[in-house]
Design an enzyme around this catalytic site. Structure first.
Site, PDB file in Angstrom:
ATOM      1  N   GLU A  89      23.288 -16.433 -49.469  1.00 32.41           N
ATOM      2  CA  GLU A  89      23.112 -15.059 -49.966  1.00 32.41           C
ATOM      3  C   GLU A  89      21.773 -14.908 -50.664  1.00 32.41           C
ATOM      4  OE1 GLU A  89      23.264 -11.966 -53.138  1.00 32.41           O
ATOM      5  OE2 GLU A  89      23.376 -14.140 -53.444  1.00 32.41           O
ATOM      6  N   ASP A 107      21.300  -4.786 -55.568  1.00 34.95           N
ATOM      7  CA  ASP A 107      21.586  -5.090 -56.973  1.00 34.95           C
ATOM      8  C   ASP A 107      21.551  -3.798 -57.778  1.00 34.95           C
ATOM      9  OD1 ASP A 107      21.642  -7.749 -56.279  1.00 34.95           O
ATOM     10  OD2 ASP A 107      19.557  -8.113 -56.853  1.00 34.95           O
ATOM     11  N   CYS A 114      32.414  11.773 -45.800  1.00 34.10           N
ATOM     12  CA  CYS A 114      32.120  10.576 -45.005  1.00 34.10           C
ATOM     13  C   CYS A 114      33.280  10.106 -44.136  1.00 34.10           C
ATOM     14  CB  CYS A 114      31.622   9.446 -45.911  1.00 34.10           C
ATOM     15  SG  CYS A 114      32.850   8.789 -47.058  1.00 34.10           S
ATOM     16  N   HIS A 130      32.352   4.353 -49.189  1.00 37.19           N
ATOM     17  CA  HIS A 130      31.674   5.085 -48.114  1.00 37.19           C
ATOM     18  C   HIS A 130      32.243   4.587 -46.797  1.00 37.19           C
ATOM     19  CE1 HIS A 130      28.890   7.317 -45.807  1.00 37.19           C
ATOM     20  NE2 HIS A 130      28.182   6.275 -45.404  1.00 37.19           N
ATOM     21  N   ASP A 150      26.674   5.624 -38.400  1.00 40.47           N
ATOM     22  CA  ASP A 150      27.074   6.486 -39.513  1.00 40.47           C
ATOM     23  C   ASP A 150      26.558   7.897 -39.268  1.00 40.47           C
ATOM     24  OD1 ASP A 150      27.833   7.601 -41.903  1.00 40.47           O
ATOM     25  OD2 ASP A 150      26.893   6.082 -43.171  1.00 40.47           O
ATOM     26  N   GLU A 152      28.925 -13.888 -52.273  1.00 34.48           N
ATOM     27  CA  GLU A 152      28.036 -13.582 -53.392  1.00 34.48           C
ATOM     28  C   GLU A 152      27.749 -14.845 -54.196  1.00 34.48           C
ATOM     29  OE1 GLU A 152      25.466 -11.445 -55.165  1.00 34.48           O
ATOM     30  OE2 GLU A 152      26.867 -10.276 -53.972  1.00 34.48           O
ATOM     31  N   ASN A 155      24.468  -4.885 -50.045  1.00 36.54           N
ATOM     32  CA  ASN A 155      23.848  -6.052 -50.676  1.00 36.54           C
ATOM     33  C   ASN A 155      23.015  -5.751 -51.917  1.00 36.54           C
ATOM     34  OD1 ASN A 155      24.138  -8.725 -49.109  1.00 36.54           O
ATOM     35  ND2 ASN A 155      23.810  -7.209 -47.500  1.00 36.54           N
TER      36      ASN A 155
END
EC number: 2.3.2.13
Length: 670
Positions: free
Chosen positions: A434, A379, A255, A314, A337, A429, A377
């Site tokens: 958020e 979970d 990457c 990344h 990317d 966070e 973002n």
């Protein structure tokens, strides 16, 4: 008409030095003129006789790799505009005529052929122009333009969120063949599409990847025998130059290498760009905004169930531009990317995706915003898979809402330091904003989303992630917190792996199991593993390795389980470099380096190298083996070819110890 009165063009002087200085293009190593659109440039035309009012003098510019070409024809006598271009006679003295040409701020970028009447005046390059307020890549800050367009060196940030390592990187956007290579890669665009930085940047992003017929071949196998191991690269220049010469994919990259060459290419064509690292970066294959990890009861990952992954880091590229294809409010930085991860419109590419859309959870905004949003973002859900009468039962044992998208980093403007830009990508966070963004992106009410990602465990677990000196034992400090002070027995199981930064497990080092009785509301448990479990496996693949794994704690009486993960990056400091602070062009300077093998195993496939844009070629020195405890010293003589402050990067590489480096800026005078 008397042939002696026919107007003849004897020569056209493109005033290369004068124009290049005005257009901030003096550093490009090409004999061709390099200009930026929307800005005046000067031409000196030499005639056979003085220009007269009735004479016809036409200046024609043509560009484009497809028919019909983009063509602009200008008349300096009338000064009429054509497609936003204009030419005027600035001065006339005898047979010399000075022309001032202004290209359109939205002109096609690329190679142009120039003709004055029938005289072929040569070829020049026209770039995007961040100095022009009417250009869609305009950047107001001179300091930011100096960093994101003109700076040809920088850093990649690697490691993991609690132990960030910087890797020097040479972008080298002005080096020989780089600009030609970049424009060659845009052959698939229509001529009118070459006006638009959104389409140009997406096309460049696409063509950095060999899977799309482009520059660099990705490889995460650990076997790079038929190419260059990704960690060896510290510069975009040899990659792009090799592709320009051979027209073949360059082997191999991961990457940060994809980001490096993409940042180089964007800066080369005039689009402001920066390489960006996202630590604890999610790869959500199901696009459900969660990363699901499935463990057995010892803490080992179950591969056939665990399709998602979390990369320690990344690296991608941000590019600066207006988004005239979107509603108002999405200008500025855009994620691009080139790393081959997900298919978008038939090819491996991501972006451009606006940071403002990512931050607001507007995942429908093009391009590929859903994928980027989850990277920063999502979970993380950890599931325990229990075998019960030949049936599997999945039990949710951990929900981590703040573990992904950490310390998003780039090089600070004008400083050789890291800048944390996390808040450009996401709200803090746990803040109300958020929660609303997560609800918007998931399509669920905020209360529902919040409740669904909360576990009411009586036990909480965390691990102190220390750095690990290569060759030292592994020490883990586990902290257990609870609301009660009643003594309880707890089973601890920790499975550790030698793995790559993407979480690709190369070998399991073993499982540490321990039963402890905890007292009070907070207790610490210490786990250890001898270095012999990993030291002899370091050379099994040609990748830089980390130690990673999961820890499960179970309250014996209730059967309640909690889990967390850990990552340890290796440190190796037995490396010193001495080089002078000053030098002269074409006069040798000596670099001395010492390396001590402090490990109990021999190091093999040793290579020292010195790289700099101030050198004509990379210098290297090789040795087969360094025995345990042995110190080796080498001296390398380098001859600078460019004046000015030049960064020298000295690297040590072996099969077992991957990339130890040092850097120094040497002031080279003429």
């Amino acid at each position: 008409m008397d042939s002696r009165n026919v107007l003849i063009i004897y020569a056209v002087n493109v005033e290369r030095k004068l124009n290049a200085a005005a257009h901030h293009t003096s550093e490009y190593q090409t004999k061709k003129l390099v200009l930026r659109r929307g800005q005046i440039f000067t031409l000196k035309v030499i005639l056979n006789r003085p220009l007269q009012p009735q004479d016809e003098l036409k200046v024609t510019f043509t560009s484009g790799q497809r028919d019909p070409p983009y063509m602009v024809e200008l008349d300096p006598v009338t000064s009429y505009r054509s497609k936003g271009w204009q030419v005027k006679i600035a001065k006339q003295s005898g047979v010399e005529v000075i022309l001032n040409v202004i290209s359109a701020a939205d002109a096609v970028v690329g190679r142009y052929k120039m003709r004055v009447n029938e005289y072929k005046a040569g070829v020049f390059y026209l770039l995007f122009n961040p100095w022009c307020s009417d250009d869609s890549v305009f950047m107001a800050s001179e300091e930011e333009r100096a960093e994101y367009i003109l700076n040809d060196t920088g850093y990649m940030y690697m490691g993991f969120a609690k132990q960030i390592k910087e890797k020097p990187w040479t972008f080298g956007q002005f080096e020989k063949h780089i600009l030609s290579c970049c424009f060659n890669l845009l052959f698939q665009l229509e001529n009118n599409e070459m006006q638009n930085p959104v389409l140009v940047s997406r096309a460049i992003c696409t063509m950095m990847c060999a899977a799309n017929g482009g520059v660099l071949m990705g490889n995460w196998t650990g076997d790079y025998a038929d190419g260059t191991a990704p960690y060896v690269w510290t510069s975009s220049v040899p990659i792009l130059q090799q592709h320009y010469v051979t027209r073949m994919p360059v082997r191999y990259g991961q990457c940060w290498v994809f980001s490096g060459i993409l940042t180089t290419a964007l800066r080369a064509v005039g689009i402001p760009a920066r390489s960006v690292t996202n630590f604890e970066s999610a790869h959500d294959t199901e696009k459900n905004l969660t990363v699901d990890i499935y463990l057995d009861e010892s803490g080992k990952t179950i591969p056939h169930l665990t399709k998602d992954s979390v990369w320690n880091f990344h690296v991608w590229t941000d590019a600066w531009m207006k988004r005239q294809d979107l509603p108002h409010g999405y200008d500025g930085w855009q994620v691009l990317d080139s790393t081959p991860q997900e298919i978008s419109d038939g090819g491996f590419r991501t972006g451009p995706s606006p940071l403002t859309a990512i931050r607001q959870g507007l995942i429908q905004m093009k391009y590929d915003t859903t994928f980027v949003f989850t990277e920063v973002n999502g979970d993380k859900f950890i599931w325990l898979v229990k075998q019960n009468q030949e049936r599997e039962k999945n039990i949710l044992i951990a929900v981590e809402t703040a573990s992904l998208g950490k310390k998003i980093s780039t090089k600070m403007v004008g400083e050789n330091r890291r800048e944390d830009i996390t808040l450009q990508y996401r709200f803090p966070e746990g803040s109300p904003e958020e929660r609303k963004v997560m609800a918007k992106a998931s399509g669920k009410p905020s209360d529902d989303k919040l409740n669904s990602r909360t576990l009411n465990n009586s036990l909480q677990i965390s691990v102190l992630q220390n750095s690990l000196e290569l060759g030292a034992p592994i020490y883990l400090t586990i902290t257990l917190k609870r609301k009660t002070a009643t003594p309880q027995n707890v089973n601890i199981s920790c499975s550790l792996n030698l793995q790559t930064y993407t979480g690709n497990k190369k070998t399991n080092l073993g499982v540490i199991q321990k039963t402890v009785q905890i007292h009070g509301q907070e207790s610490r448990v210490f786990l250890t593993m001898d270095a012999s479990y990993y030291i002899y496996k370091l050379g099994m693949v040609d990748d830089e390795m980390v130690i990673g794994g999961f820890i499960i704690a179970e309250i014996v009486d209730s059967g309640e389980r909690v889990a967390t993960d850990t990552t340890l990056c290796f440190l190796y400091s037995a490396f010193s470099v001495e080089m002078p602070s000053t030098g002269k062009v074409k006069q040798p300077l000596v670099i001395t380096s010492k390396f001590t093998n402090t490990l109990p195993i021999p190091l093999t496939n040793i290579k020292f190298s010195v790289e700099s844009l101030g050198l004509a070629n990379m210098k290297s020195w090789e040795q087969e083996t360094v025995p345990p405890g042995k110190t080796i010293t080498f001296q390398m003589e380098c001859t600078p070819v460019k004046a000015g402050p030049q960064k020298f990067i000295v690297k040590f590489i072996s099969r077992q110890v991957k990339e130890v480096h040092a850097e120094k800026v040497v002031l080279i005078s003429k």
